[in-house]
Design an enzyme around this catalytic site. Sequence first.
Site, PDB file in Angstrom:
ATOM      1  CB  CYS A 117     -12.410  -0.381  -5.493  1.00  0.00           C
ATOM      2  SG  CYS A 117     -10.948  -0.829  -4.562  1.00  0.00           S
ATOM      3  CG  HIS A 258     -13.496   3.582  -4.745  1.00  0.00           C
ATOM      4  ND1 HIS A 258     -13.588   2.962  -3.519  1.00  0.00           N
ATOM      5  CD2 HIS A 258     -12.261   3.287  -5.235  1.00  0.00           C
ATOM      6  CE1 HIS A 258     -12.457   2.312  -3.289  1.00  0.00           C
ATOM      7  NE2 HIS A 258     -11.634   2.503  -4.303  1.00  0.00           N
ATOM      8  CG  ASN A 288      -9.419   1.890  -1.386  1.00  0.00           C
ATOM      9  OD1 ASN A 288     -10.502   1.316  -1.297  1.00  0.00           O
ATOM     10  ND2 ASN A 288      -8.711   1.913  -2.498  1.00  0.00           N
TER      11      ASN A 288
HETATM   12  O1  UT7 Z   1      -9.066   1.460  -5.624  1.00  0.00           O
HETATM   13  C1  UT7 Z   1      -7.883   1.718  -6.331  1.00  0.00           C
HETATM   14  C2  UT7 Z   1      -6.754   1.656  -5.344  1.00  0.00           C
HETATM   15  N1  UT7 Z   1      -5.532   2.315  -5.618  1.00  0.00           N
HETATM   16  C3  UT7 Z   1      -5.326   3.643  -5.819  1.00  0.00           C
HETATM   17  O2  UT7 Z   1      -6.202   4.458  -5.966  1.00  0.00           O
HETATM   18  C4  UT7 Z   1      -3.870   4.059  -5.852  1.00  0.00           C
HETATM   19  C5  UT7 Z   1      -3.607   5.302  -6.682  1.00  0.00           C
HETATM   20  N2  UT7 Z   1      -2.209   5.751  -6.455  1.00  0.00           N
HETATM   21  C6  UT7 Z   1      -1.857   6.519  -5.427  1.00  0.00           C
HETATM   22  O3  UT7 Z   1      -2.700   6.914  -4.628  1.00  0.00           O
HETATM   23  C7  UT7 Z   1      -0.405   6.916  -5.321  1.00  0.00           C
HETATM   24  O4  UT7 Z   1       0.322   6.339  -6.379  1.00  0.00           O
HETATM   25  C8  UT7 Z   1       0.254   6.499  -3.955  1.00  0.00           C
HETATM   26  C9  UT7 Z   1      -0.304   7.386  -2.846  1.00  0.00           C
HETATM   27  C10 UT7 Z   1      -0.004   5.045  -3.655  1.00  0.00           C
HETATM   28  C11 UT7 Z   1       1.757   6.730  -4.016  1.00  0.00           C
HETATM   29  O5  UT7 Z   1       2.046   8.083  -4.352  1.00  0.00           O
HETATM   30  P1  UT7 Z   1       3.156   8.396  -5.482  1.00  0.00           P
HETATM   31  O6  UT7 Z   1       3.282   9.861  -5.541  1.00  0.00           O
HETATM   32  O7  UT7 Z   1       2.721   7.685  -6.744  1.00  0.00           O
HETATM   33  O8  UT7 Z   1       4.447   7.786  -4.852  1.00  0.00           O
HETATM   34  P2  UT7 Z   1       5.488   6.741  -5.441  1.00  0.00           P
HETATM   35  O9  UT7 Z   1       4.989   5.341  -5.253  1.00  0.00           O
HETATM   36  O10 UT7 Z   1       5.914   7.128  -6.810  1.00  0.00           O
HETATM   37  O11 UT7 Z   1       6.701   6.978  -4.493  1.00  0.00           O
HETATM   38  C12 UT7 Z   1       7.391   8.253  -4.453  1.00  0.00           C
HETATM   39  C13 UT7 Z   1       8.438   8.184  -3.368  1.00  0.00           C
HETATM   40  C14 UT7 Z   1       9.320   6.944  -3.466  1.00  0.00           C
HETATM   41  O12 UT7 Z   1      10.638   7.307  -3.035  1.00  0.00           O
HETATM   42  P3  UT7 Z   1      11.800   7.601  -4.085  1.00  0.00           P
HETATM   43  O13 UT7 Z   1      11.912   6.333  -4.892  1.00  0.00           O
HETATM   44  O14 UT7 Z   1      11.311   8.758  -4.910  1.00  0.00           O
HETATM   45  O15 UT7 Z   1      12.983   7.894  -3.226  1.00  0.00           O
HETATM   46  C15 UT7 Z   1       8.736   5.993  -2.471  1.00  0.00           C
HETATM   47  O16 UT7 Z   1       9.686   5.082  -1.961  1.00  0.00           O
HETATM   48  O17 UT7 Z   1       7.812   8.102  -2.088  1.00  0.00           O
HETATM   49  C16 UT7 Z   1       8.290   6.928  -1.380  1.00  0.00           C
HETATM   50  N3  UT7 Z   1       7.183   6.399  -0.600  1.00  0.00           N
HETATM   51  C17 UT7 Z   1       6.944   6.789   0.663  1.00  0.00           C
HETATM   52  N4  UT7 Z   1       7.548   7.666   1.469  1.00  0.00           N
HETATM   53  C18 UT7 Z   1       7.017   7.839   2.697  1.00  0.00           C
HETATM   54  C19 UT7 Z   1       6.253   5.475  -0.978  1.00  0.00           C
HETATM   55  N5  UT7 Z   1       5.404   5.256   0.047  1.00  0.00           N
HETATM   56  C20 UT7 Z   1       5.806   6.052   1.060  1.00  0.00           C
HETATM   57  C21 UT7 Z   1       5.311   6.268   2.363  1.00  0.00           C
HETATM   58  N6  UT7 Z   1       5.948   7.174   3.151  1.00  0.00           N
HETATM   59  N7  UT7 Z   1       4.223   5.627   2.847  1.00  0.00           N
END
Ligand code: UT7
Length: 336
Positions: A117, A258, A288
């Site tokens: 990115c 970005h 993204n």
């Molecule tokens: O160019 C660089 C590219 N990458 C980025 O910029 C990524 C930066 N990170 C993020 O934007 C965030 O970490 C995400 C949006 C990807 C994820 O958010 P998070 O608050 O870090 O969520 P998490 O992965 O810790 O998941 C929290 C919960 C989990 O459930 P449990 O284990 O707490 O029961 C996941 O299974 O949310 C669940 N989860 C979802 N639920 C509904 C993960 N993805 C989803 C989803 N819908 N799409």
Amino acid sequence: MTNIKPLRIAGVGYCVPETVITNQDLTQLYDTSDEWIYTRTGIKERRVVSGNETAIDLGFKASQSAMKKSGFKPEDIDCIIGASSAPPQLYPTMASTLQDKLEIPNNVPAFDLTAACTGLIYALQVARGFIGAGIYKTILIVASDNNSKITNWDDRGTSILFGDGAGAMVVTEATDGVDDILSLKISANGTIGEYIYTDMPGQNCPLVTPNDKVGDGKIHMNGKEVYKFAVTTVPKYVEECIAASGMKSEEVDYLIPHQANQRIIEAIQNRLKYSDDKVISNIKYYGNTSAASIPIALVEGVEQGKIRLGSTAVLCGFGAGMTWGAAVVRLREGIC
Ligand code: UT7
């Protein structure tokens, strides 16, 4: 540094595919909701290629538009730099294929660089070096990523984020002596490279011990760590890049970051103490789009009247590598 030739940003273009996939559409694939995705990322929908369309098709249209704005013809381009982490082929490179399609003379160099990115900012730094040293005069940068083909559509943690798109920029020696790059820095930290990776598929030669780890060619990401990295590293870096330009934060007209996550954009915005009208965000509609996200946000911002040309902007990118970079640039009239 002496005798460094100044660079002019001559034209910028973009292209996104027509097909829109909304958060609601994604509920057909896994258990998720528009509310969960939108509140955590700021994304409502993204564009994806369909059928045989590729990053090259998007890059072709973005390049045509950037070249038209720049006033340069294919025969004026003397180097092509592709910035892609999701091209249709590893080789021939996207840049080589575009050289042919755009009818740019077939003796000029064409190569891709991979900085995920941060690709556009890395490419701009490489182009700046070439132009500054007098090696090439007019360079086409094409940032195009077809993320939907390397996304794991079973993984709701990553596939909600990405979309496809392309941006292109024509940069040239500034014969009026005015440099459009007021400051530019790029960085990498391979120690935390495992935060985002895409392993190439493939097996060893059948005559030797097989490798245990066979890549799936898909995006794997530790979202929490990437998020923490981005909000701790990037805002301070952007501030330092502005200081290096000799300007004060409040003197820079726009932040064009970005588009990875609205909350990350806001972390940079808060550090710079910018009001909403100075910050360009279109993540809601495109997700993204990796290396393409900055030029898409720039040109669309101009089209929608959010950016007035004859101004300055700080651009910043971050992504796999981990890589990151920022640039304070002059946006001249007529570039998009
Ligand atoms: O160019 C660089 C590219 N990458 C980025 O910029 C990524 C930066 N990170 C993020 O934007 C965030 O970490 C995400 C949006 C990807 C994820 O958010 P998070 O608050 O870090 O969520 P998490 O992965 O810790 O998941 C929290 C919960 C989990 O459930 P449990 O284990 O707490 O029961 C996941 O299974 O949310 C669940 N989860 C979802 N639920 C509904 C993960 N993805 C989803 C989803 N819908 N799409």
